[in-house]
Every structure is written in C-alpha cells, then in structure tokens.
Design an enzyme around this catalytic site. Structure first.
Site, PDB file in Angstrom:
ATOM      1  N   GLY A  69     -10.831   2.368   7.014  1.00 38.92           N
ATOM      2  CA  GLY A  69      -9.596   3.148   6.993  1.00 38.92           C
ATOM      3  C   GLY A  69      -9.544   4.156   8.127  1.00 38.92           C
ATOM      4  O   GLY A  69      -8.487   4.390   8.730  1.00 38.92           O
ATOM      5  N   ASP A  70     -10.687   4.771   8.436  1.00 37.59           N
ATOM      6  CA  ASP A  70     -10.749   5.730   9.540  1.00 37.59           C
ATOM      7  C   ASP A  70     -10.515   5.035  10.875  1.00 37.59           C
ATOM      8  O   ASP A  70      -9.882   5.588  11.780  1.00 37.59           O
ATOM      9  CB  ASP A  70     -12.110   6.435   9.552  1.00 37.59           C
ATOM     10  N   SER A  77      -2.587   1.606   3.716  1.00 38.12           N
ATOM     11  CA  SER A  77      -3.573   0.548   3.911  1.00 38.12           C
ATOM     12  C   SER A  77      -3.847  -0.147   2.581  1.00 38.12           C
ATOM     13  O   SER A  77      -3.971   0.499   1.545  1.00 38.12           O
ATOM     14  CB  SER A  77      -4.869   1.114   4.505  1.00 38.12           C
ATOM     15  N   ALA A  80      -7.678  -6.060   2.355  1.00 40.48           N
ATOM     16  CA  ALA A  80      -7.467  -7.405   2.897  1.00 40.48           C
ATOM     17  C   ALA A  80      -5.999  -7.800   2.917  1.00 40.48           C
ATOM     18  O   ALA A  80      -5.613  -8.745   3.617  1.00 40.48           O
ATOM     19  CB  ALA A  80      -8.263  -8.420   2.085  1.00 40.48           C
ATOM     20  N   GLY A 103      -3.706  -5.977   4.143  1.00 41.12           N
ATOM     21  CA  GLY A 103      -3.095  -5.489   5.367  1.00 41.12           C
ATOM     22  C   GLY A 103      -2.563  -4.068   5.289  1.00 41.12           C
ATOM     23  O   GLY A 103      -3.025  -3.245   4.502  1.00 41.12           O
TER      24      GLY A 103
END
Length: 311
Positions: free
Chosen positions: A253-254, A222, A225, A227
């Site tokens: 992220g989770d 990840s 912003a 992507g």
C-alpha cells in the site's frame, strides 16, 4: 525556489521484524524460514520507493535515540534528506509474519514530550518553502492526541500544500476532517470508517463521492488483488493488476502511495499514474522488503494493468 520533490511525515516509525514460514502453529515452536529487520513506517516506506525512483524526498518524524542509527543509515544509503528528530528511548519494533496471510503484531509507539513535538513542528515549518507535495502516513503514538493529524493537515493546507494522507481508525477519521487533498484508505479501512461493508466498486464509489462532496479532492481505494479505485468529483478510474506470485504484502500500500505521489508530481494523467502505481504495488508483493528492485519488471507489469473508466 521550491524543490521538485516530496516530503514525508511518519509520526510512528518502527523497525519491522519480518519473517516467513509455511504455516503458523499456535501454541507451538514455529521456525522462521527467512527474516529481516529494517527501518519502516508508512512514510518511511514511501520515502524509500520515491528515492529509488530518483525523486528528491525529505523524511521527518520522531525516532528513539537508542536505535535511530538504522534510520539515519537508511536515509544516507537511499539518498533521502534526513529530517528525523530523536527523543529518549527506543523506536518500536513491529513483527510481521508471512504464511498463507500476513499476521502483524504492532507495538506501542515511542513516548515523547511537548518539547520534541515543538521541534518536529519547527522542522516542518522550515521545510514548507521547499516542498509543495506532502505525504502524511501511518498511525499515531499514544502520547499524541487522536486529532493531531487534523492539526498538521490544516496547517499544511493553510500554506497551500497538497497533502496525501494514509492512516486508519480514529487518526484517519479525525485527519480527513481537515480535508486533505488526497486520501488512500484500503477497502477495509474505508468500511470501518463508514460503518458499512464496502465490497463492490459501486459501494466504494458512493462513499468516496460523499467524501469528495465534503471537500476532499481525490479518494484512492486499494483493494489488494482486486486492484485500485481512484475517484474524483468528475471521474472514476479502476486499475486491475495481473495475477502475480505473492511473497509478502508488507509495504504494498505504501508503494502504491509513492507511485501516486510520483505521478502527481510529474502532472501525469490519472491513467498514467494508476498504471505505474498499480504496477509498482504488484511488484512490491513479489519481494521481501520495500523498494523498487527491478524497474524493468515494473514496466512489464504496467503493460498488463487493465484500466477501466466508470461513468
């Protein structure tokens, strides 16, 4: 018969105290504009998103008996199968302040003894026949050895389970030695592990391919912003979300991990999975709190995700 669902393990859960203000003035009194206190931890957050998407999900980990009720209530309200154990003491409280950026203050985890660890391992053993997909996420409390994730992942691998692993630092470095099926570091965590600055997709792909050669099947990186990058032995997909108004990045992220787990459970294509998971994560940063509050918004953003396949 095995459930079509997902089990999550959160070894170091926390109550997240989140606050928002315009800017932080060090050494001064800062007045918080908006605040909340909610049960969290990476695996807990994943469980909440999956439950909102109507996925059968079981959540386990170790809580302090002094404030476990908040987690038990969360599980009941979100229809999460509550498999948490309790130990004497309080689950830690982490503080996350959102201004121009999110500043986090993560406190030490709960201390517990071998008896509680054995109870947790017995719980995992009991759940093994019911779930084929497992999410193991977050840090480790100081009372556990730094290679404890290696032990758990190795055990799940030996039983033919697919593990999605998301951690950082030494627990991440030790855990990936067990070759989990999928890992989800962010760019900074992968850079820390590699000892390199990995800013470009090409440099991230190179390190991801090295991890895949060592036996990990999927590496998902990840990049905020910028992507998401998903690398396998034969393919590499990149998802670029549209610009959105960022309110809080806590749990983004989770949420991405939950979206990936959902798509893998449904046996969707990488493009389908990335599109939805990236949209879920993009929606997550536009709100306070973790969960799918408006699935119509997710659908709208998913159509704006740009997907690129690298050769």
């Amino acid at each position: 018969m095995m459930k079509q669902g997902i089990a999550t393990i959160t070894m170091n859960p926390a109550l997240d105290l989140t606050g928002q203000l315009s800017s932080v003035q060090l050494g001064e009194v800062n007045c918080i504009r908006e605040a909340s206190l909610r049960p969290a931890g990476k695996g807990v957050n994943v469980s909440c998103v999956l439950a909102d998407m109507k996925v059968p999900v079981a959540a386990t980990g170790i809580l302090g008996d002094e404030n476990a009720q908040a987690f038990n209530t969360l599980c009941a309200n979100r229809t999460i199968q509550d498999e948490f154990l309790v130990a004497p003491g309080s689950t830690r409280i982490n503080v996350k302040i959102s201004a121009d950026q999110v500043t986090e203050f993560n406190f030490p985890g709960l201390e517990f003894n071998q008896s509680v660890i054995s109870q947790l391992e017995s719980t995992i053993e009991r759940l093994l026949p019911d779930f084929s997909l497992w999410v193991m996420a977050g840090s480790l409390p100081a009372c556990l050895p730094r290679d404890y994730y290696f032990k758990l992942i190795s055990h799940l691998n030996a039983h033919g389970k697919k593990v999605l692993f998301d951690s950082s630092g030494v627990p991440f470095a030790e855990g990936i030695k067990a070759k989990p099926w999928l890992i989800k570091p962010n760019a900074s965590e992968l850079s820390d592990w590699a000892g390199l600055t990995l800013e470009s997709p090409e440099s991230q792909m190179k390190v991801a391919r090295e991890l895949i050669q060592d036996g990990i099947t999927h590496v998902v990186i990840s990049n905020g912003a910028q992507g998401v990058l998903w690398v396998t032995a034969t393919e590499c997909w990149q998802a670029q979300p549209p610009k959105v108004e960022v309110i809080s990045t806590v749990g983004a992220g989770d949420t991405l991990v939950a979206g990936i787990a959902y798509g893998l459970m449904k046996q969707e294509t990488p493009e389908q999975i990335l599109r939805r998971a990236t949209a879920l994560s993009a929606c997550a940063v536009t709100q306070v709190g973790v969960g799918v509050k408006d699935y119509q918004q997710v659908e709208q953003i998913s159509h704006l995700i740009q997907i690129k396949q690298h050769i």
